[in-house]
Enzyme design. Structure first.
Site, PDB file in Angstrom:
ATOM      1  N   SER A  15      14.125   3.904 -20.295  1.00  0.00           N
ATOM      2  CA  SER A  15      14.962   5.078 -20.569  1.00  0.00           C
ATOM      3  C   SER A  15      15.815   5.422 -19.350  1.00  0.00           C
ATOM      4  O   SER A  15      15.484   5.040 -18.220  1.00  0.00           O
ATOM      5  CB  SER A  15      14.043   6.262 -20.917  1.00  0.00           C
ATOM      6  OG  SER A  15      14.784   7.438 -21.119  1.00  0.00           O
ATOM      7  N   LEU A  17      17.709   6.316 -16.161  1.00  0.00           N
ATOM      8  CA  LEU A  17      18.128   5.605 -14.944  1.00  0.00           C
ATOM      9  C   LEU A  17      17.490   4.222 -14.857  1.00  0.00           C
ATOM     10  O   LEU A  17      18.117   3.264 -14.395  1.00  0.00           O
ATOM     11  CB  LEU A  17      17.780   6.433 -13.700  1.00  0.00           C
ATOM     12  CG  LEU A  17      18.374   7.855 -13.652  1.00  0.00           C
ATOM     13  CD1 LEU A  17      18.030   8.534 -12.330  1.00  0.00           C
ATOM     14  CD2 LEU A  17      19.885   7.832 -13.863  1.00  0.00           C
ATOM     15  N   ASP A  36       6.535   0.529 -18.378  1.00  0.00           N
ATOM     16  CA  ASP A  36       6.779   1.854 -18.955  1.00  0.00           C
ATOM     17  C   ASP A  36       5.663   2.154 -19.944  1.00  0.00           C
ATOM     18  O   ASP A  36       4.955   1.243 -20.386  1.00  0.00           O
ATOM     19  CB  ASP A  36       8.160   1.870 -19.658  1.00  0.00           C
ATOM     20  CG  ASP A  36       8.730   3.272 -19.819  1.00  0.00           C
ATOM     21  OD1 ASP A  36       8.047   4.127 -20.409  1.00  0.00           O
ATOM     22  OD2 ASP A  36       9.864   3.511 -19.373  1.00  0.00           O
ATOM     23  N   ASP A  60       0.848   2.529 -17.115  1.00  0.00           N
ATOM     24  CA  ASP A  60       0.895   3.863 -16.512  1.00  0.00           C
ATOM     25  C   ASP A  60       0.919   3.632 -15.003  1.00  0.00           C
ATOM     26  O   ASP A  60      -0.020   3.038 -14.449  1.00  0.00           O
ATOM     27  CB  ASP A  60      -0.344   4.678 -16.916  1.00  0.00           C
ATOM     28  CG  ASP A  60      -0.247   6.122 -16.433  1.00  0.00           C
ATOM     29  OD1 ASP A  60       0.324   6.362 -15.342  1.00  0.00           O
ATOM     30  OD2 ASP A  60      -0.740   7.014 -17.138  1.00  0.00           O
ATOM     31  N   VAL A  61       1.981   4.078 -14.346  1.00  0.00           N
ATOM     32  CA  VAL A  61       2.162   3.740 -12.926  1.00  0.00           C
ATOM     33  C   VAL A  61       1.035   4.285 -12.036  1.00  0.00           C
ATOM     34  O   VAL A  61       0.865   3.842 -10.899  1.00  0.00           O
ATOM     35  CB  VAL A  61       3.534   4.212 -12.385  1.00  0.00           C
ATOM     36  CG1 VAL A  61       4.664   3.403 -13.003  1.00  0.00           C
ATOM     37  CG2 VAL A  61       3.752   5.717 -12.592  1.00  0.00           C
ATOM     38  N   CYS A  87      11.465   4.015 -11.131  1.00  0.00           N
ATOM     39  CA  CYS A  87      12.196   5.082 -11.851  1.00  0.00           C
ATOM     40  C   CYS A  87      11.280   5.927 -12.726  1.00  0.00           C
ATOM     41  O   CYS A  87      11.728   6.956 -13.245  1.00  0.00           O
ATOM     42  CB  CYS A  87      13.286   4.484 -12.740  1.00  0.00           C
ATOM     43  SG  CYS A  87      14.703   3.856 -11.838  1.00  0.00           S
ATOM     44  N   SER A 151      15.138  12.810  -5.615  1.00  0.00           N
ATOM     45  CA  SER A 151      16.025  13.748  -6.329  1.00  0.00           C
ATOM     46  C   SER A 151      16.597  14.692  -5.280  1.00  0.00           C
ATOM     47  O   SER A 151      15.979  14.906  -4.225  1.00  0.00           O
ATOM     48  CB  SER A 151      15.208  14.557  -7.339  1.00  0.00           C
ATOM     49  OG  SER A 151      15.930  15.700  -7.759  1.00  0.00           O
ATOM     50  N   TYR A 164       7.819  19.452  -8.815  1.00  0.00           N
ATOM     51  CA  TYR A 164       8.815  18.371  -8.840  1.00  0.00           C
ATOM     52  C   TYR A 164       9.420  18.164  -7.449  1.00  0.00           C
ATOM     53  O   TYR A 164       9.518  17.032  -6.957  1.00  0.00           O
ATOM     54  CB  TYR A 164       9.905  18.729  -9.858  1.00  0.00           C
ATOM     55  CG  TYR A 164      10.917  17.632 -10.100  1.00  0.00           C
ATOM     56  CD1 TYR A 164      10.546  16.439 -10.711  1.00  0.00           C
ATOM     57  CD2 TYR A 164      12.240  17.797  -9.725  1.00  0.00           C
ATOM     58  CE1 TYR A 164      11.482  15.435 -10.936  1.00  0.00           C
ATOM     59  CE2 TYR A 164      13.180  16.803  -9.952  1.00  0.00           C
ATOM     60  CZ  TYR A 164      12.789  15.622 -10.563  1.00  0.00           C
ATOM     61  OH  TYR A 164      13.713  14.628 -10.781  1.00  0.00           O
ATOM     62  N   LYS A 168       9.217  14.847  -4.971  1.00  0.00           N
ATOM     63  CA  LYS A 168      10.415  14.121  -4.530  1.00  0.00           C
ATOM     64  C   LYS A 168      10.592  14.202  -3.018  1.00  0.00           C
ATOM     65  O   LYS A 168      11.076  13.253  -2.381  1.00  0.00           O
ATOM     66  CB  LYS A 168      11.647  14.660  -5.264  1.00  0.00           C
ATOM     67  CG  LYS A 168      11.591  14.438  -6.771  1.00  0.00           C
ATOM     68  CD  LYS A 168      11.370  12.974  -7.135  1.00  0.00           C
ATOM     69  CE  LYS A 168      11.461  12.695  -8.612  1.00  0.00           C
ATOM     70  NZ  LYS A 168      11.351  11.277  -8.952  1.00  0.00           N
TER      71      LYS A 168
HETATM   72  N1  LIG Z   1      18.180  12.577 -14.805  1.00  0.00           N
HETATM   73  C1  LIG Z   1      18.396  13.220 -13.673  1.00  0.00           C
HETATM   74  O1  LIG Z   1      19.288  14.071 -13.572  1.00  0.00           O
HETATM   75  C2  LIG Z   1      17.562  12.907 -12.461  1.00  0.00           C
HETATM   76  C3  LIG Z   1      17.924  13.522 -11.264  1.00  0.00           C
HETATM   77  C4  LIG Z   1      17.184  13.267 -10.117  1.00  0.00           C
HETATM   78  C5  LIG Z   1      16.098  12.409 -10.179  1.00  0.00           C
HETATM   79  N2  LIG Z   1      15.754  11.832 -11.353  1.00  0.00           N
HETATM   80  C6  LIG Z   1      14.581  10.952 -11.340  1.00  0.00           C
HETATM   81  O2  LIG Z   1      14.937   9.682 -11.861  1.00  0.00           O
HETATM   82  C7  LIG Z   1      13.805   9.080 -12.480  1.00  0.00           C
HETATM   83  C8  LIG Z   1      14.200   8.640 -13.888  1.00  0.00           C
HETATM   84  O3  LIG Z   1      14.576   9.785 -14.611  1.00  0.00           O
HETATM   85  P1  LIG Z   1      15.362   9.712 -16.008  1.00  0.00           P
HETATM   86  O4  LIG Z   1      16.299  10.848 -16.020  1.00  0.00           O
HETATM   87  O5  LIG Z   1      15.834   8.334 -16.225  1.00  0.00           O
HETATM   88  O6  LIG Z   1      14.129  10.064 -16.993  1.00  0.00           O
HETATM   89  P2  LIG Z   1      13.754   9.529 -18.463  1.00  0.00           P
HETATM   90  O7  LIG Z   1      12.818  10.565 -19.006  1.00  0.00           O
HETATM   91  O8  LIG Z   1      14.983   9.178 -19.238  1.00  0.00           O
HETATM   92  O9  LIG Z   1      12.954   8.179 -18.150  1.00  0.00           O
HETATM   93  C9  LIG Z   1      11.726   8.200 -17.501  1.00  0.00           C
HETATM   94  C10 LIG Z   1      10.903   7.004 -17.992  1.00  0.00           C
HETATM   95  O10 LIG Z   1       9.669   7.008 -17.247  1.00  0.00           O
HETATM   96  C11 LIG Z   1       8.621   6.687 -18.147  1.00  0.00           C
HETATM   97  N3  LIG Z   1       7.356   7.229 -17.608  1.00  0.00           N
HETATM   98  C12 LIG Z   1       7.000   8.536 -17.493  1.00  0.00           C
HETATM   99  N4  LIG Z   1       5.755   8.634 -16.995  1.00  0.00           N
HETATM  100  C13 LIG Z   1       5.315   7.352 -16.782  1.00  0.00           C
HETATM  101  C14 LIG Z   1       4.100   6.797 -16.284  1.00  0.00           C
HETATM  102  N5  LIG Z   1       3.074   7.577 -15.902  1.00  0.00           N
HETATM  103  N6  LIG Z   1       4.001   5.451 -16.186  1.00  0.00           N
HETATM  104  C15 LIG Z   1       5.025   4.657 -16.598  1.00  0.00           C
HETATM  105  N7  LIG Z   1       6.197   5.125 -17.078  1.00  0.00           N
HETATM  106  C16 LIG Z   1       6.334   6.459 -17.184  1.00  0.00           C
HETATM  107  C17 LIG Z   1       9.018   7.326 -19.471  1.00  0.00           C
HETATM  108  O11 LIG Z   1       8.347   6.729 -20.556  1.00  0.00           O
HETATM  109  C18 LIG Z   1      10.528   7.085 -19.487  1.00  0.00           C
HETATM  110  O12 LIG Z   1      10.847   5.861 -20.135  1.00  0.00           O
HETATM  111  C19 LIG Z   1      12.682  10.124 -12.444  1.00  0.00           C
HETATM  112  O13 LIG Z   1      11.846   9.868 -11.349  1.00  0.00           O
HETATM  113  C20 LIG Z   1      13.439  11.418 -12.233  1.00  0.00           C
HETATM  114  O14 LIG Z   1      12.650  12.388 -11.579  1.00  0.00           O
HETATM  115  C21 LIG Z   1      16.463  12.056 -12.506  1.00  0.00           C
END
Ligand SMILES: NC(=O)c1ccc[n+]([C@@H]2O[C@H](COP(=O)([O-])OP(=O)(O)OC[C@H]3O[C@@H](n4cnc5c(N)ncnc54)[C@H](O)[C@@H]3O)[C@@H](O)[C@H]2O)c1
Length: 258
Positions: A15, A17, A36, A60-61, A87, A151, A164, A168
């Site tokens: 999903s 990023l 994932d 699960d990471v 990610c 982040s 959060y 980060k």
């Molecule tokens: N979207 C933003 O604006 C943003 C901004 C800053 C940082 N981030 C960071 O970027 C990263 C990706 O975010 P995103 O927006 O793509 O989120 P998203 O929710 O679209 O994707 C996150 C993915 O991580 C997977 N996941 C969650 N918990 C998990 C676990 N325990 N083990 C394995 N997989 C797991 C989910 O199934 C999902 O596919 C995150 O760390 C988020 O904090 C996102």
């Protein structure tokens, strides 16, 4: 590091990023192994990115045995691992005290730290151990690259983001010492600190929250595109002199106190 035919692990690769990163890496010629929780999306991503060059493992990471088994499955399928991009993450929001002044549940704080910070560390340490046993991939002695996702909340957390922001901030803090630990092996470590990116995580938030979050983006005045994150991952791989650094990817955004 030239990505052609190298193998990259992307956690959270189904999903947002992580997905955009997997696309960018495949376009650069790498094979990708997605870790994932989302099996349904995992099957779709394998189809989309090419069955012969993409692997999905339900992981699960936070779980040591699951991560190790998925690393082993990756080396069995594709050989040496040269890149990992962390990610996987969650972004819950909860104020320290609710309206009745009840304290936030401790378990919620611990879950966020466990997935975002401990999970990234867990994957990094186990992949690094595998990379350490591999031969260098170029004349400079480079063995691999670890990219973590922080982040801007790691610098300027918003209301309700204690957990959060702490998770980060921890990622930003571990970047340099991890790079120092792994430098003798030719393994680099960098972090990307995104601002507000148009992914399912962000688009799931109420419109008002999205507007408030992006109001302070300087230029270009919009949400970041997931593919802009993927481009930075590819640049970090290609540019060997980039090490021990956290780069903000945020259109000049600095989050205000409220
Ligand atoms: N979207 C933003 O604006 C943003 C901004 C800053 C940082 N981030 C960071 O970027 C990263 C990706 O975010 P995103 O927006 O793509 O989120 P998203 O929710 O679209 O994707 C996150 C993915 O991580 C997977 N996941 C969650 N918990 C998990 C676990 N325990 N083990 C394995 N997989 C797991 C989910 O199934 C999902 O596919 C995150 O760390 C988020 O904090 C996102």
């Amino acid at each position: 590091m030239l990505l052609t035919n190298l193998t990259a692990i992307v956690t959270g690769g189904c999903s947002g990023l992580g997905h955009a990163t997997a696309i960018a890496l495949r376009e650069a010629g790498a094979k990708v192994s997605l870790f994932d929780l989302n099996e349904e999306q995992g099957a779709k991503r394998v189809e989309e990115l090419g069955k012969d060059k993409t692997l999905f493992t339900k992981v699960d990471v936070r779980d040591e045995a699951q991560v190790q088994a998925a690393i082993d499955a990756t080396t069995d399928t594709f050989g040496a691992i040269s890149l990992v991009v962390n990610c996987a993450g969650i972004a819950p929001a909860k104020r320290l005290l609710d309206r009745e002044a009840n304290p936030a549940p401790l378990g919620d704080f611990q879950t966020t730290i466990d997935i975002n910070l401990v999970g990234s560390f867990n994957v990094a340490r186990l992949v690094a151990a595998t990379m350490a046993k591999q031969s260098p991939i170029n004349d400079e002695g480079e063995r691999g690259l670890i990219i973590n996702t922080a982040s801007v909340a790691g610098y300027e957390g918003q209301i309700g983001q204690t957990a959060y922001a702490a998770s980060k901030g921890g990622i930003i803090g571990l970047t340099l010492p991890m790079a120092r630990d792994l430098a003798p092996l030719g393994i680099r470590v960098n972090t990307i600190a995104p601002g507000v990116m148009g992914t399912p995580m962000l688009l799931a938030m109420p419109e008002k929250v999205q507007e408030a979050l992006s109001a302070n983006v300087q230029f270009p005045k919009r949400l970041g595109l997931p593919e802009e994150f993927g481009k930075l991952v590819v640049h970090m791989a290609n540019n060997t002199y980039l090490n021990g650094e956290t780069i903000r990817l945020d259109g000049g955004l600095r989050m205000p106190p409220k």
